[in-house]
Motif scaffolding. Structure first.
Motif, PDB file in Angstrom:
ATOM      1  N   SER A 260       0.831  -1.206   0.000  1.00  0.00           N
ATOM      2  CA  SER A 260       0.000   0.000   0.000  1.00  0.00           C
ATOM      3  C   SER A 260       0.865   1.255   0.000  1.00  0.00           C
ATOM      4  O   SER A 260       0.548   2.238  -0.691  1.00  0.00           O
ATOM      5  CB  SER A 260      -0.916  -0.005   1.221  1.00  0.00           C
ATOM      6  N   ALA A 261       1.966   1.237   0.763  1.00  0.00           N
ATOM      7  CA  ALA A 261       2.862   2.399   0.817  1.00  0.00           C
ATOM      8  C   ALA A 261       3.504   2.668  -0.546  1.00  0.00           C
ATOM      9  O   ALA A 261       3.805   3.815  -0.866  1.00  0.00           O
ATOM     10  CB  ALA A 261       3.934   2.179   1.878  1.00  0.00           C
ATOM     11  N   LEU A 262       3.690   1.641  -1.336  1.00  0.00           N
ATOM     12  CA  LEU A 262       4.242   1.798  -2.680  1.00  0.00           C
ATOM     13  C   LEU A 262       3.185   2.215  -3.692  1.00  0.00           C
ATOM     14  O   LEU A 262       3.518   2.493  -4.850  1.00  0.00           O
ATOM     15  CB  LEU A 262       4.882   0.483  -3.139  1.00  0.00           C
ATOM     16  N   LYS A 263       1.923   2.205  -3.253  1.00  0.00           N
ATOM     17  CA  LYS A 263       0.782   2.515  -4.134  1.00  0.00           C
ATOM     18  C   LYS A 263       0.655   1.492  -5.261  1.00  0.00           C
ATOM     19  O   LYS A 263       0.260   1.819  -6.387  1.00  0.00           O
ATOM     20  CB  LYS A 263       0.894   3.944  -4.687  1.00  0.00           C
ATOM     21  N   TRP A 264       0.997   0.253  -4.943  1.00  0.00           N
ATOM     22  CA  TRP A 264       0.803  -0.851  -5.878  1.00  0.00           C
ATOM     23  C   TRP A 264      -0.595  -1.432  -5.686  1.00  0.00           C
ATOM     24  O   TRP A 264      -1.198  -1.265  -4.616  1.00  0.00           O
ATOM     25  CB  TRP A 264       1.828  -1.952  -5.619  1.00  0.00           C
ATOM     26  N   PRO A 265      -1.119  -2.154  -6.676  1.00  0.00           N
ATOM     27  CA  PRO A 265      -2.381  -2.882  -6.466  1.00  0.00           C
ATOM     28  C   PRO A 265      -2.223  -3.911  -5.355  1.00  0.00           C
ATOM     29  O   PRO A 265      -1.125  -4.461  -5.156  1.00  0.00           O
ATOM     30  CB  PRO A 265      -2.621  -3.563  -7.820  1.00  0.00           C
ATOM     31  N   ALA A 266      -3.285  -4.185  -4.635  1.00  0.00           N
ATOM     32  CA  ALA A 266      -3.227  -5.166  -3.556  1.00  0.00           C
ATOM     33  C   ALA A 266      -2.859  -6.536  -4.113  1.00  0.00           C
ATOM     34  O   ALA A 266      -3.282  -6.922  -5.209  1.00  0.00           O
ATOM     35  CB  ALA A 266      -4.561  -5.234  -2.836  1.00  0.00           C
TER      36      ALA A 266
END
Length: 286
Positions: A260-266
């Motif tokens: 989430s901190a990387l703003k990647w998809p779950a």
């Protein structure tokens, strides 16, 4: 500079010294290092034989030994190929002082150095607020192509290591340790040169993680996600587009917060697992 860049500079210095030695030895023949065949195999024979004569070096782990010999093997080849691209030592020295190599990738692939190809930037989130209280960051740095090759070689062998490390485009790692229990968490983010390379790397690194962690349970394997619980905690590998992320020594909640901190998809969710007592009761009923 990071450790990978320092190793690259060491390679240039040692390679230039060896290249200059060859030029001196060949001066009466009106030849120089540029006129010789590619020196990689010759350097391996010269310094490899010397390594076998050194009991301490011969007994050292392969990663340490390769690191000691890298500046001589790859550095000399790099210097030779850059010299071939210019008129001589004067141009070489000016080029190197004005624009020194910034990665072992440029040493291993002189054509990338000459083309101005540099590693892509990679950043990591701070895991201190994500990991349980008591964890402290011990180190954060860059592995580099040479370092990645060494990691892969340890578990997958030289041929696979050379092939898949060559798709390296950038990375960053961080090591955290619980100050009380001394347990360690390792975060590693890697950029590859294409989406296709990341997909192929995923399969290779999954194999590496299984070899590295002999104890595995709750194995979960998806096309771009792989996880299990090992003897030292959770192990996770997740690839998105041309990047791969690994986290070892943490639980699923910490991994999800990192993603989430990387703003990647779950990442794909864990399957619902029936409690052991329930499974035993059903088995007994049968």
């Amino acid at each position: 500079p990071n450790d990978d860049a320092l190793l690259a500079r060491d390679a240039v210095e040692e390679g230039a010294a060896v290249g200059g030695m060859f030029d001196y030895m060949l001066r009466d023949l009106k030849l120089n290092v540029r006129d010789l065949p590619d020196l990689q195999s010759a350097m391996e024979q010269i310094f490899g034989a010397g390594a076998d004569d050194s009991p301490k070096l011969a007994a050292a782990p392969a990663y340490i030994r390769d690191g000691i010999l890298f500046p001589y093997f790859a550095g000399t080849t790099f210097v030779q190929k850059v010299l071939r691209a210019g008129p001589g030592w004067a141009e070489f020295n000016k080029r190197i002082f004005d624009n020194p190599p910034v990665s072992t990738q440029q040493i291993l692939h002189p054509e990338l150095y000459l083309a101005g190809v540099v590693p892509r930037p990679v950043s990591l989130p701070d895991l201190t607020p994500i990991l349980p209280k008591g964890y402290k960051r011990l180190d954060e740095n860059l592995v580099g192509e040479f370092g990645l090759r060494g990691i892969l070689k340890q578990f997958l062998g030289k041929e696979r290591a050379d092939k898949f490390s060559s798709t390296w485009a950038g990375d960053r790692y961080a090591v955290y340790q619980d100050q009380a229990t001394k347990e360690v968490a390792l975060l590693f983010r890697l950029r590859l040169d294409s989406v296709e390379s990341a997909a192929r790397f995923f399969g290779q690194y999954s194999d590496l993680l299984e070899q590295k962690h002999s104890q595995r349970r709750n194995l979960l394997r998806r096309p771009n996600f792989f996880s299990f619980v090992g003897g030292d905690g959770g192990v996770f590998l997740y690839c998105v587009d041309d990047e791969c992320l690994t986290l070892e020594g943490a639980d699923r909640a910490a991994f999800d917060r990192t993603v989430s901190a990387l703003k990647w998809p779950a990442a794909p969710p864990e399957p619902i697992r029936a409690p052991a007592k329930t499974i035993a009761a059903v088995a007994g009923a049968d």
